[in-house]
Design a protein around this motif. Structure first.
Motif, short mmCIF file in Angstrom:
data_model
loop_
_atom_site.label_atom_id
_atom_site.label_comp_id
_atom_site.label_asym_id
_atom_site.label_seq_id
_atom_site.Cartn_x
_atom_site.Cartn_y
_atom_site.Cartn_z
N GLY A 85 -10.41 2.38 -10.98
CA GLY A 85 -9.08 2.06 -10.48
C GLY A 85 -8.91 0.59 -10.18
N CYS A 99 -3.68 4.63 -6.24
CA CYS A 99 -3.26 4.59 -7.64
C CYS A 99 -2.03 5.48 -7.78
CB CYS A 99 -4.40 5.11 -8.52
SG CYS A 99 -3.94 5.44 -10.23
N TRP A 123 -1.70 0.14 -9.33
CA TRP A 123 -2.81 0.17 -8.37
C TRP A 123 -2.51 -0.87 -7.29
CZ3 TRP A 123 -3.36 0.05 -13.68
CH2 TRP A 123 -4.02 1.12 -14.29
N TYR A 174 -12.77 4.16 -2.55
CA TYR A 174 -11.42 3.63 -2.77
C TYR A 174 -10.64 3.50 -1.46
CZ TYR A 174 -8.04 2.46 -6.46
OH TYR A 174 -7.22 1.80 -7.33
#
Length: 352
Positions: free
Chosen positions: A148, A98, A115, A93
């Motif tokens: 996510g 998030c 997000w 990520y």
């Protein structure tokens, strides 16, 4: 003495009269924002175990309603999760975050999720509004849904979701597609505008299950979006295979008592899909026991009658959650959306 007693009752919230609003902030005001809890899956192996656990739970849930969900073998699951590099990139990520948020909608404090890229300086990014399924506390939008929404963020989108009123962390009561629930979606647009890095003239919707039902309703009412994607969308609320849902949903619908048939029709896009003018891509699995695949076929027929741009993808043997084809679904969604990302908001709601 009586005046003092009435004052005391008001202060205690016991006096008669309308309930006080939970917030006086204008609709769409961002009330709070904090980092999401970390993704509980830390490795590829964790993801495989999580998917298997979820599948086993789905099989058991179907059995409890005297329905059958065809089991998915380890070989099928391994093939679906074979792209280890993609999964590990999503787990890392890098460059994205998030956030758990709350915002004002109809005088209530509504929970949601955001997000986004960590660096938003000077950016104007298209918006995806993700509509969850379920009802009340069941089936909420999780922070790490589709890792996510990593594929969407990587493609340059900001993603917003609402838990709806009555959902986890939200005030109010779930109306299962009632006016307030739709307003909770609409009020994400002024929230997005307030962020400064979102181009709301480039708004798209992604609705799953009950969220698909509400996406259809919003499209019919002219919600300003470029296109929408529907995963296993509920095209009818008269599902004879799951009769216990009908009275439960009826209790939630704020418009049901006044006119039951009209309330059900209002939520059943199979009856009026030919009124939808928003470009739509539909996905459904043939092993979906929660929403019949016929819903997608009937909605597609209505879209075709209306001359609305659409695409339909039926995945053989896949589940309500699109367990076996989620990456393909998201890739096709992005390609479909790209066809409708040009132009400006003043062209009108629901037009490409």
């Amino acid at each position: 003495m009586i005046r003092r007693l009435l004052l005391l009752l008001c202060l205690l919230g016991l006096a008669s009269g309308p309930a006080l609003a939970q917030t006086d902030a204008p609709d769409g005001t961002l009330l709070s924002s904090e980092p999401c809890p970390p993704d509980p899956n830390r490795s590829y192996e964790d993801v495989v175990r999580m998917v298997r656990t979820n599948l086993d739970s789905e099989v058991e849930a179907a059995r409890e309603e005297n329905l059958v969900m065809p089991p998915i073998s380890d070989a099928q699951l391994a093939a679906a999760l074979s792209d280890r590099a993609r999964i590990e990139e999503g787990l890392a990520y890098r460059g994205f975050e998030c956030r758990v948020i709350s915002y004002a909608s109809g005088g209530l404090r509504i929970a949601g999720l955001l997000w986004k890229p960590i660096d938003t300086e000077g950016k104007r990014l298209p918006l995806l509004i993700a509509l969850r399924g379920g009802n009340n506390k069941f089936g909420p939008m999780h922070p790490w849904t589709y890792q996510g929404w990593h594929a969407l963020l990587k493609a340059g989108y900001v993603v917003l979701a609402t838990q709806y009123r009555g959902g986890p962390g939200s005030d109010g009561s779930d109306g299962f597609g009632s006016r307030g629930d739709l307003d909770d979606v609409r009020n994400l647009v002024p929230l997005a505008q307030s962020l400064g890095y979102v181009d709301t003239s480039q708004t798209f919707l992604f609705g799953g299950s009950r969220g698909g039902m509400q996406a259809y309703m919003l499209a019919r009412e002219g919600f300003p979006m470029r296109a929408m994607a529907i995963r296993a969308g509920a095209g009818s609320v008269r599902d004879a295979k799951r009769p216990k849902l009908i009275p439960m949903r009826a209790r939630m619908m704020t418009d049901y008592a006044a006119d039951p048939e009209a309330a059900l029709d209002r939520r059943s896009a199979i009856l009026w899909a030919d009124e939808i003018k928003v470009p739509t891509i539909l996905f459904h699995g043939t092993a979906d026991w929660r929403v019949p695949v016929k819903d997608a076929l009937d909605v597609a027929q209505g879209l075709n009658k209306a001359g609305t741009p659409f695409a339909l993808h039926i995945y053989e043997g896949d589940t309500h959650s699109m367990t076996l084809n989620a990456p393909d679904m998201l890739e096709r969604t992005l390609a479909f959306f790209e066809q409708f990302r040009t132009g400006t908001a003043d062209e009108g709601a629901g037009r490409p």
